[in-house]
Every structure is written in structure tokens, then in C-alpha cells.
Design a protein around this motif. Structure first.
Motif, PDB file in Angstrom:
ATOM      1  N   ARG A  40       0.858  -1.190   0.000  1.00 43.07           N
ATOM      2  CA  ARG A  40       0.000   0.000   0.000  1.00 43.07           C
ATOM      3  C   ARG A  40       0.889   1.233   0.000  1.00 43.07           C
ATOM      4  N   VAL A  41       0.636   2.124  -0.953  1.00 41.29           N
ATOM      5  CA  VAL A  41       1.431   3.337  -1.107  1.00 41.29           C
ATOM      6  C   VAL A  41       0.497   4.529  -0.998  1.00 41.29           C
ATOM      7  N   ARG A  42       0.809   5.450  -0.093  1.00 44.99           N
ATOM      8  CA  ARG A  42       0.020   6.666   0.052  1.00 44.99           C
ATOM      9  C   ARG A  42       0.682   7.773  -0.746  1.00 44.99           C
ATOM     10  N   ALA A  43      -0.024   8.262  -1.759  1.00 41.56           N
ATOM     11  CA  ALA A  43       0.524   9.325  -2.600  1.00 41.56           C
ATOM     12  C   ALA A  43      -0.614  10.096  -3.239  1.00 41.56           C
ATOM     13  N   GLY A  44      -0.419  11.383  -3.413  1.00 43.00           N
ATOM     14  CA  GLY A  44      -1.417  12.192  -4.093  1.00 43.00           C
ATOM     15  C   GLY A  44      -2.714  12.340  -3.324  1.00 43.00           C
ATOM     16  N   GLY A  45      -2.686  12.181  -2.009  1.00 40.61           N
ATOM     17  CA  GLY A  45      -3.881  12.378  -1.209  1.00 40.61           C
ATOM     18  C   GLY A  45      -4.730  11.142  -0.997  1.00 40.61           C
ATOM     19  N   TYR A  46      -4.416  10.043  -1.643  1.00 33.97           N
ATOM     20  CA  TYR A  46      -5.159   8.813  -1.406  1.00 33.97           C
ATOM     21  C   TYR A  46      -4.225   7.621  -1.480  1.00 33.97           C
ATOM     22  N   GLU A  47      -4.745   6.463  -1.057  1.00 35.84           N
ATOM     23  CA  GLU A  47      -3.923   5.263  -0.950  1.00 35.84           C
ATOM     24  C   GLU A  47      -4.113   4.358  -2.170  1.00 35.84           C
ATOM     25  N   ARG A  48      -3.012   3.828  -2.669  1.00 35.50           N
ATOM     26  CA  ARG A  48      -3.048   2.878  -3.776  1.00 35.50           C
ATOM     27  C   ARG A  48      -2.620   1.516  -3.252  1.00 35.50           C
ATOM     28  N   VAL A  49      -3.272   0.455  -3.750  1.00 33.25           N
ATOM     29  CA  VAL A  49      -3.034  -0.908  -3.271  1.00 33.25           C
ATOM     30  C   VAL A  49      -2.544  -1.763  -4.437  1.00 33.25           C
ATOM     31  N   PHE A  50      -1.433  -2.464  -4.221  1.00 31.45           N
ATOM     32  CA  PHE A  50      -0.838  -3.297  -5.260  1.00 31.45           C
ATOM     33  C   PHE A  50      -0.568  -4.689  -4.719  1.00 31.45           C
TER      34      PHE A  50
END
Length: 120
Positions: free
Chosen positions: A49-59
Motif C-alpha cells: 500500500r502506497v500513500r501518494a497524491g492524497g489517497y492510498e493505492r493498493v498493489f
């Protein structure tokens, strides 16, 4: 074995390896729900999980990469399970908008925008 900072840089989640390392140290990267140290090992099947640009992305990790590769190969190295980003109006609507062509904000306008943002 591949380090988490190295993998996030190799799959182009960060522009440089030092940015990936800094993000790990700051707690913006999580590996299987836990804060990831930059040297932590990544395995196939792990959730990142990467937090970037104001929201979290899940890979989900599909392939381990140690060197930075081209975009098509990098995208094949993970499965993106991120929720869709919030609508642009919802994200920026609270800051107050000006009509196009209205020109530069006056001092009064700027103070009102600052007050809406919660500054001062």
C-alpha cells in the motif's frame, strides 16, 4: 530477495530510489498491513500500500524486479487493486472556485479563499 524501496522504484511508483526510501521511512509504504522499512524483503503475493497524491493505492506483487524497467514490463509486475480516486469536484470543491476568465484574485478574494481553506 528484493527490498521494498527497490521494488517500488523498479515498478515506477517513485521517480527515484531515494524518494522510495524516504517514503518508506516516513511510513507512506505498508507491506501486508505493516509499516515497511526500506530494507524489508518483498515476496510474490505480498500486498503493498502506497500513500501518494492524497489517497492510498493498493498493489499485489506478481513479479520481483531489482532494476528499473520499461513501463509495460513494470505494469506487468503488479496487480493494481486500488479503489478509484475520489471525484475531482469532491476533492477540490472545498477550496472555493473562481470562474474562468475572472482574472487575478483581489486581496479580499484571497482572504476569503484562505478563510475557506482554514488558513489563519
Amino acid at each position: 530477495m528484493t527490498r521494498i524501496d527497490q521494488w517500488t522504484w523498479a515498478v515506477r511508483l517513485y521517480k527515484s530510489r531515494s524518494l522510495a526510501t524516504t517514503a518508506c521511512k516516513a511510513g507512506h509504504v505498508r507491506l501486508n498491513g505493516e509499516r515497511a522499512k526500506p530494507s524489508q524483503a518483498v515476496k510474490v503475493g505480498d500486498e503493498v500500500r502506497v500513500r501518494a497524491g492524497g489517497y492510498e493505492r493498493v498493489f499485489e506483487v506478481v513479479t520481483l524486479l531489482e532494476k528499473r524497467v520499461g513501463a509495460p514490463i513494470a505494469q506487468a509486475a503488479y496487480v493494481d487493486n486500488s479503489p478509484p480516486p475520489p471525484p475531482r469536484d469532491e476533492f477540490f470543491g472545498a477550496f472555493g472556485t473562481r470562474e474562468r476568465g475572472a482574472g487575478r484574485p483581489t486581496k479580499r478574494d484571497r482572504r476569503e479563499m484562505d478563510r475557506l481553506r482554514g488558513e489563519r
